[in-house]
Enzyme design. Structure first.
Site, short mmCIF file in Angstrom:
data_model
loop_
_atom_site.label_atom_id
_atom_site.label_comp_id
_atom_site.label_asym_id
_atom_site.label_seq_id
_atom_site.Cartn_x
_atom_site.Cartn_y
_atom_site.Cartn_z
N GLY A 158 -20.09 7.39 -5.45
CA GLY A 158 -19.91 7.02 -4.05
C GLY A 158 -18.55 7.48 -3.56
O GLY A 158 -18.39 7.95 -2.43
N THR A 159 -17.57 7.36 -4.43
CA THR A 159 -16.21 7.80 -4.10
C THR A 159 -16.20 9.29 -3.74
O THR A 159 -15.59 9.69 -2.74
CB THR A 159 -15.28 7.56 -5.31
N ASN B 245 -17.33 -4.35 1.17
CA ASN B 245 -17.58 -4.71 -0.22
C ASN B 245 -16.91 -6.01 -0.64
O ASN B 245 -17.34 -6.65 -1.59
CB ASN B 245 -17.13 -3.57 -1.15
N GLN C 32 -22.50 -0.30 -0.08
CA GLN C 32 -22.86 -1.70 -0.30
C GLN C 32 -24.22 -2.07 0.30
O GLN C 32 -24.76 -3.12 -0.01
CB GLN C 32 -21.79 -2.63 0.29
N SER D 19 -24.32 5.11 -3.51
CA SER D 19 -23.95 5.20 -4.93
C SER D 19 -24.98 4.52 -5.82
O SER D 19 -25.38 3.39 -5.55
CB SER D 19 -22.58 4.55 -5.13
N GLY D 20 -25.40 5.20 -6.88
CA GLY D 20 -26.49 4.73 -7.75
C GLY D 20 -26.25 3.38 -8.40
O GLY D 20 -27.15 2.53 -8.43
N HIS D 21 -25.03 3.15 -8.93
CA HIS D 21 -24.85 1.95 -9.75
C HIS D 21 -24.74 0.66 -8.94
O HIS D 21 -24.72 -0.43 -9.50
CB HIS D 21 -23.65 2.11 -10.69
N THR E 126 -23.46 22.24 -12.37
CA THR E 126 -24.80 21.94 -12.84
C THR E 126 -25.13 20.48 -12.57
O THR E 126 -24.31 19.60 -12.82
CB THR E 126 -24.92 22.26 -14.35
N CYS F 74 -11.30 -2.53 -7.74
CA CYS F 74 -10.19 -1.59 -7.77
C CYS F 74 -8.85 -2.28 -7.56
O CYS F 74 -7.82 -1.80 -7.99
CB CYS F 74 -10.38 -0.51 -6.72
C1 LIG Z 1 -18.34 0.84 -5.01
C2 LIG Z 1 -17.99 1.37 -3.67
C3 LIG Z 1 -17.57 2.70 -3.50
C4 LIG Z 1 -17.35 3.63 -4.66
O1 LIG Z 1 -18.56 4.01 -5.28
P1 LIG Z 1 -18.46 4.55 -6.80
O2 LIG Z 1 -19.81 5.13 -7.06
O3 LIG Z 1 -18.15 3.36 -7.66
O4 LIG Z 1 -17.38 5.57 -6.83
C5 LIG Z 1 -17.29 3.14 -2.22
N1 LIG Z 1 -17.44 2.33 -1.17
C6 LIG Z 1 -17.85 1.06 -1.28
C7 LIG Z 1 -18.00 0.23 -0.05
C8 LIG Z 1 -18.12 0.53 -2.53
O5 LIG Z 1 -18.50 -0.74 -2.64
#
Ligand SMILES: *Cc1c(COP(=O)(O)O)cnc(C)c1O
Length: 406
Positions: free
Chosen positions: A71-72, A151, A179, A199-201, A237, A325
């Protein structure tokens, strides 16, 4: 010991179904999607199938999805990509004071490269006022970036209204939907944005994979150079396993979303109610209703957030002082400060983010443990104040003088 994981805003437990979906790509299906023989075409097809699934969930076209390493990375790519692609037209960016550091720090870097930024404020609920954004727009504005939901405190922003101003003035609009994607409805056409990060996780997919949606026709400068992957927009890749896992997780989240939203919102409101009733000197952070279904955020006065987290950990409860963070640093959250909370109070913050595994019994356990821990910490508090239950009805102004005179 019991484990109650209430840090789903930091990361989520991957779906067990991911193992089956991903495993073949760690084995026989190892082709490089860019090659031309059949095992390569197989890997390519899996990536393209994932792209279609993601596009469908957010109501976009598959060609508009760029898979990223997080996501970053999606946030960095959106902000730097749009800024550099439009540098000849203008050098002004608008964002909010409560963005994730992936957005804030990307913009701060651009400021050191000659761009100018406006950080619009938020109200005490953590809400951006769309007219503040509109008023900040100048002839030089090339990008607006406002997150879909925060978040730390869970406040959902009025993205559709901000998108209207952006469109009216011809300014590109990015939203960090990390989020919200997989948790509440994220429809790029309804939101009216031009770029969106996910972001996947954060929705029970794998870590280290995300996506940036870029509306057709919006130019971004490429910032990872090399091969022609992702339609020449992100070289390297492809992370086939991650991409396949992300799509499976998102598709499953979408199927359960409506039911899960209702279930979590009910647990969330129950947790809020119980804590507010049982523990004195506590504030709910964020908006009372416009908030993520799984987000609960409190500030406990006369409490140090870090000691609260450690005590909760001792009884198997995983929470956070705000964002993953910033925990570990003693600086209070930039989000709570921007919402107008004084430093001393922002220090006592606790975020409990509920998720797929959270049950009503978990919440009962947390309420019981939290009540005991907060009482105990306050008894030992260097503030030396009497915060017994019968003094709980003091108003906020009284608390403030107590804190200031410690
Ligand atoms: C977790 C988060 C990110 C970063 O995503 P990652 O995949 O962990 O790098 C960015 N923005 C928000 C609002 C998040 O909660």
């Amino acid at each position: 010991m019991k484990l109650v994981y209430l840090d789903n805003a930091a990361t989520t437990k991957p779906r067990p179904e991911l193992v089956e979906a991903i495993l073949p790509f760690l084995g026989e299906r190892y082709g490089n999607p860019s090659s031309i023989y059949s095992i390569a075409r197989d890997a390519k097809a899996a990536v393209e199938d994932a792209r279609e699934k993601v596009a469908k969930v957010i109501n976009a076209n598959p060609e508009e999805i760029i898979f990223t390493g997080s996501g970053t990375e999606a946030d960095n790519m959106a902000i730097k990509g749009v800024a550099y692609a439009n540098a000849k037209r203008g050098n002004h960016i608008i964002t909010s004071a409560i963005e994730h550091h992936a957005v804030l720090d990307s913009i701060k870097r651009l400021e050191r490269r000659g761009f100018k930024a406006t950080f619009v404020p938020v109200d005490s609920y953590g809400m951006v006022n769309p007219s503040d954004v509109e008023e900040a727009i100048t002839d030089d504005t090339v990008l607006i970036s406002i997150m879909h939901a925060n978040n730390e405190v869970g406040t959902i922003q009025p993205i559709e209204d901000i998108a209207e101003s952006a469109k009216k003035h011809g300014v590109v609009f990015h939203t960090d939907a990390v989020q919200t994607t997989g948790h509440i409805s994220v429809d790029v056409k309804e939101l009216g944005v031009d770029l969106l990060s996910l972001s996947g996780h954060k929705f029970k997919g794998p870590k280290g994979v995300g996506a940036l949606w870029v509306r057709k026709g919006v130019r971004i400068e490429r910032f990872i150079d090399g091969g022609g992957q992702e339609r020449n927009r992100r070289a390297g890749t492809e992370n086939v396993l991650g991409i396949v896992g992300l799509a499976v997780a998102l598709e499953m989240a979408e199927k359960e979303m409506e039911q899960e939203m209702a279930r979590l919102a009910q647990l969330r409101d129950y947790l809020i109610k119980e804590v507010m009733e049982r523990i004195p000197y506590v504030r709910l952070n964020g908006h009372p209703t416009r908030r993520l279904p799984g987000n609960v955020s409190f500030c406990f006065e006369f409490i140090e957030g870090e000691s609260l987290l450690l005590s909760l950990d001792n009884v198997g409860i995983c929470g956070s002082s705000g964002s993953a963070c910033t925990s570990g640093s003693l600086e209070p959250s930039h989000v709570l400060l921007a919402m107008g909370l004084p430093h001393e109070i922002a220090h006592g913050s606790l975020r409990l983010s509920l998720g797929h595994e959270t049950t009503a019994e978990d919440i009962d356990y947390v309420v019981e443990m939290l009540t005991g821990i907060v009482n105990k910490l306050r008894e030992m508090s260097p503030f030396g104040v009497d915060v017994s239950l019968d003094s709980a009805c003091r108003c906020v102004e009284d608390d403030r003088h107590l804190i200031e005179s410690h």
